[in-house]
Design an enzyme around this catalytic site. Sequence first.
Site, mmCIF file in Angstrom:
data_model
loop_
_atom_site.group_PDB
_atom_site.id
_atom_site.type_symbol
_atom_site.label_atom_id
_atom_site.label_comp_id
_atom_site.label_asym_id
_atom_site.label_seq_id
_atom_site.Cartn_x
_atom_site.Cartn_y
_atom_site.Cartn_z
ATOM 1 N N LEU A 103 3.535 37.705 -4.207
ATOM 2 C CA LEU A 103 3.301 36.496 -4.985
ATOM 3 C C LEU A 103 2.122 36.774 -5.910
ATOM 4 O O LEU A 103 1.152 37.421 -5.497
ATOM 5 C CB LEU A 103 2.970 35.307 -4.080
ATOM 6 C CG LEU A 103 4.095 34.759 -3.186
ATOM 7 C CD1 LEU A 103 3.563 33.631 -2.309
ATOM 8 C CD2 LEU A 103 5.278 34.279 -4.014
ATOM 9 N N ASP A 104 2.191 36.277 -7.149
ATOM 10 C CA ASP A 104 1.079 36.440 -8.079
ATOM 11 C C ASP A 104 -0.172 35.774 -7.509
ATOM 12 O O ASP A 104 -0.084 34.864 -6.686
ATOM 13 C CB ASP A 104 1.410 35.801 -9.423
ATOM 14 C CG ASP A 104 2.564 36.491 -10.123
ATOM 15 O OD1 ASP A 104 2.831 37.659 -9.806
ATOM 16 O OD2 ASP A 104 3.204 35.840 -10.972
ATOM 17 N N GLN A 105 -1.322 36.192 -7.992
ATOM 18 C CA GLN A 105 -2.580 35.626 -7.480
ATOM 19 C C GLN A 105 -2.648 34.118 -7.680
ATOM 20 O O GLN A 105 -3.265 33.407 -6.879
ATOM 21 C CB GLN A 105 -3.774 36.337 -8.133
ATOM 22 C CG GLN A 105 -3.926 36.135 -9.626
ATOM 23 C CD GLN A 105 -4.637 34.836 -9.995
ATOM 24 O OE1 GLN A 105 -5.298 34.226 -9.166
ATOM 25 N NE2 GLN A 105 -4.491 34.406 -11.244
#
Length: 237
Positions: A103-105
């Site tokens: 998952l992206d930050q």
Amino acid sequence: MLLEKMLQSQGFGSRKHCQQLIKNAAVTVDGQVCTDMKQSIQPYPEMPFTVYGETYHYREKVYIALNKPQGYECSHQPLHHHSVFDLFPEVLLNRGLQCVGRLDQDTTGLLLLTDDGAFLQALTHPRKHVAKVYHVTTVDRIGEVQIQQLQVGVELRNEKGLYAATDVIRLSDYQLSLTIHQGVYHQVKRMLAAVGNKVQALHRQQIGALSLNSLNEGQWIYLTEEQVNLAKTRASE
């Protein structure tokens, strides 16, 4: 299995370090202090043991669900933010804990982690098409035409074919829920951009049939065998 081998398998360090734990009478199994360097045990699922008074349970493999907070990267060597691995104790990291996908930050929600390579492959292989449910907050108002386009499928730059979402539900003028069955880079964000909108916030609520339920942001749990099987459930089946 030798006790020292069991301790190694559970992430307590090198063979020498595990031997020292036993010598120091720091280990108990089923409530009994273990000091015999040659002691052999037959571990069983959830077998309780302690190291320096802290209780653990034997797990041949670990399967974890984390409600990922914002501002964490899914990497052991993050570039600009915290690592999700900072949220876990050292004994788990010593086992080779890995993220099942990323998952992206700035994306929150359900993230699975494991030290089981077969489980990781089962959920991330492109041919598996494991369903993932996202809740999306958009910058612009969501139009009916955009919902139809997402359901029919859109082209993504540098990707082959069309990428469609299922179960697209408008939750409000600026929020929707959708399910994707692939896992290409930044897929949801790119799909919304392809229909002329932009993602403001993104939250993954479900993988397969496994959902976050009441898990608070930043919290994690060990998955049960039943939950592991739910995570493998494919919407296409």
